[in-house]
Write a protein that holds these residues in place. Structure first.
Motif, PDB file in Angstrom:
ATOM      1  N   ALA A   1      48.713  50.522  35.983  1.00 56.72           N
ATOM      2  CA  ALA A   1      48.055  51.475  36.880  1.00 56.72           C
ATOM      3  C   ALA A   1      46.832  50.851  37.535  1.00 56.72           C
ATOM      4  N   LEU A   2      46.099  50.034  36.794  1.00 50.35           N
ATOM      5  CA  LEU A   2      44.909  49.380  37.354  1.00 50.35           C
ATOM      6  C   LEU A   2      45.293  48.357  38.423  1.00 50.35           C
TER       7      LEU A   2
ATOM      8  N   ARG B   1      42.358  33.302  39.433  1.00 51.52           N
ATOM      9  CA  ARG B   1      42.994  32.003  39.639  1.00 51.52           C
ATOM     10  C   ARG B   1      43.003  31.147  38.374  1.00 51.52           C
ATOM     11  N   ASP B   2      42.317  31.626  37.315  1.00 47.76           N
ATOM     12  CA  ASP B   2      42.284  30.862  36.063  1.00 47.76           C
ATOM     13  C   ASP B   2      43.103  31.522  34.954  1.00 47.76           C
ATOM     14  N   GLY B   3      44.075  32.353  35.334  1.00 52.88           N
ATOM     15  CA  GLY B   3      44.996  32.902  34.354  1.00 52.88           C
ATOM     16  C   GLY B   3      44.509  34.125  33.615  1.00 52.88           C
ATOM     17  N   LEU B   4      43.475  34.781  34.130  1.00 52.63           N
ATOM     18  CA  LEU B   4      42.946  35.989  33.507  1.00 52.63           C
ATOM     19  C   LEU B   4      43.087  37.167  34.462  1.00 52.63           C
ATOM     20  N   VAL B   5      42.469  38.294  34.106  1.00 55.76           N
ATOM     21  CA  VAL B   5      42.394  39.440  35.013  1.00 55.76           C
ATOM     22  C   VAL B   5      40.930  39.813  35.165  1.00 55.76           C
ATOM     23  N   ALA B   6      40.607  40.501  36.252  1.00 53.60           N
ATOM     24  CA  ALA B   6      39.218  40.889  36.490  1.00 53.60           C
ATOM     25  C   ALA B   6      39.184  42.199  37.261  1.00 53.60           C
ATOM     26  N   VAL B   7      38.114  42.948  37.043  1.00 49.34           N
ATOM     27  CA  VAL B   7      37.900  44.178  37.818  1.00 49.34           C
ATOM     28  C   VAL B   7      37.486  43.763  39.217  1.00 49.34           C
TER      29      VAL B   7
ATOM     30  N   ALA C   1      37.560  47.954  28.854  1.00 49.64           N
ATOM     31  CA  ALA C   1      38.042  47.541  27.530  1.00 49.64           C
ATOM     32  C   ALA C   1      39.438  46.925  27.634  1.00 49.64           C
ATOM     33  N   ALA C   2      40.293  47.512  28.479  1.00 49.32           N
ATOM     34  CA  ALA C   2      41.644  46.983  28.667  1.00 49.32           C
ATOM     35  C   ALA C   2      41.590  45.578  29.265  1.00 49.32           C
ATOM     36  N   VAL C   3      40.703  45.364  30.231  1.00 47.42           N
ATOM     37  CA  VAL C   3      40.552  44.046  30.853  1.00 47.42           C
ATOM     38  C   VAL C   3      40.044  43.032  29.831  1.00 47.42           C
TER      39      VAL C   3
END
Length: 205
Positions: free
Chosen positions: A115-116, A126-132, A148-150
């Motif tokens: 959903a996010l 670009r470094d394989g993570l997620v961000a808000v 918290a999910a991120v």
């Protein structure tokens, strides 16, 4: 005379084996395939689990046994191909730790992250993570949960890259595994999702 020739040949074989340099290169193709399978099943909304990887260490069956060889020739065949095979190592991915991470990430995607990503609040970095990317797209009452999910997702992703490298006894591969997964996350991004380009700027797929 023949015995002397055998001794000399054996000595040459041993010397040759000692000169063979065994270079273990990062198995990029195997890493790409592993990332494809892992990410594809995490983002699969049908809830499909990752299938077990085939045993790549299993020796292929031979219908016709090789013809009898001279012992020295057999020794050469054993030494040189073994060194050459080390240039293209297999990549071990299926470990209990990786499976546990996979299940957590798949559950988190279904319960929160999808959903996010759909709303554009979160994107792939670009470094394989997620961000808000845009907190305003998340209701104020849900922002703490989204953050918290991120954070949990990034903790699992970092652990995943580290675990794959460690499972293959090459911790120095972690950065390359992360880079391979980073590209694959973006490749699997759905239309409308956001991701960071090479410059770090957000783009919409």
């Amino acid at each position: 005379m023949r015995k002397l020739a055998c001794i000399v040949l054996t000595a040459l074989v041993v010397a040759l084996a000692g000169c063979v340099t065994i270079n273990v290169y990062f198995p990029e193709a195997a890493a790409q395939k592993a990332a494809d399978q892992f990410i594809g099943t995490v983002l699969d909304s049908s809830g499909q689990k990752a299938p077990p990887a085939p045993d790549k260490n299993a020796a292929p069956a031979h219908d016709n046994p090789p013809a009898a060889q001279h012992p020295s020739a057999m020794l050469l065949d054993l030494l040189v191909p073994a060194a050459q095979a080390a240039d293209v190592p297999n990549l071990r991915v299926q470990t209990p730790a990786v499976q546990a991470i996979h299940e957590r990430m798949r559950t988190r995607f279904q319960n929160a992250l999808q959903a996010l990503l759909d709303s554009g609040a979160v994107g792939f970095t670009r470094d394989g993570l997620v961000a808000v990317r845009d907190a305003a797209k998340v209701p104020l009452s849900e922002r703490a949960q989204a953050n918290a999910a991120v954070a949990d997702e990034n903790r699992d992703r970092a652990a995943l890259y580290r675990e794959i490298a460690s499972a293959n006894n090459h911790p120095e591969w972690e950065a390359q595994i992360r880079a391979t997964f980073a590209e694959t996350w973006i490749e699997h991004a759905r239309p409308g999702w956001y991701y960071q380009g090479v410059s770090g700027a957000w783009q919409r797929k």
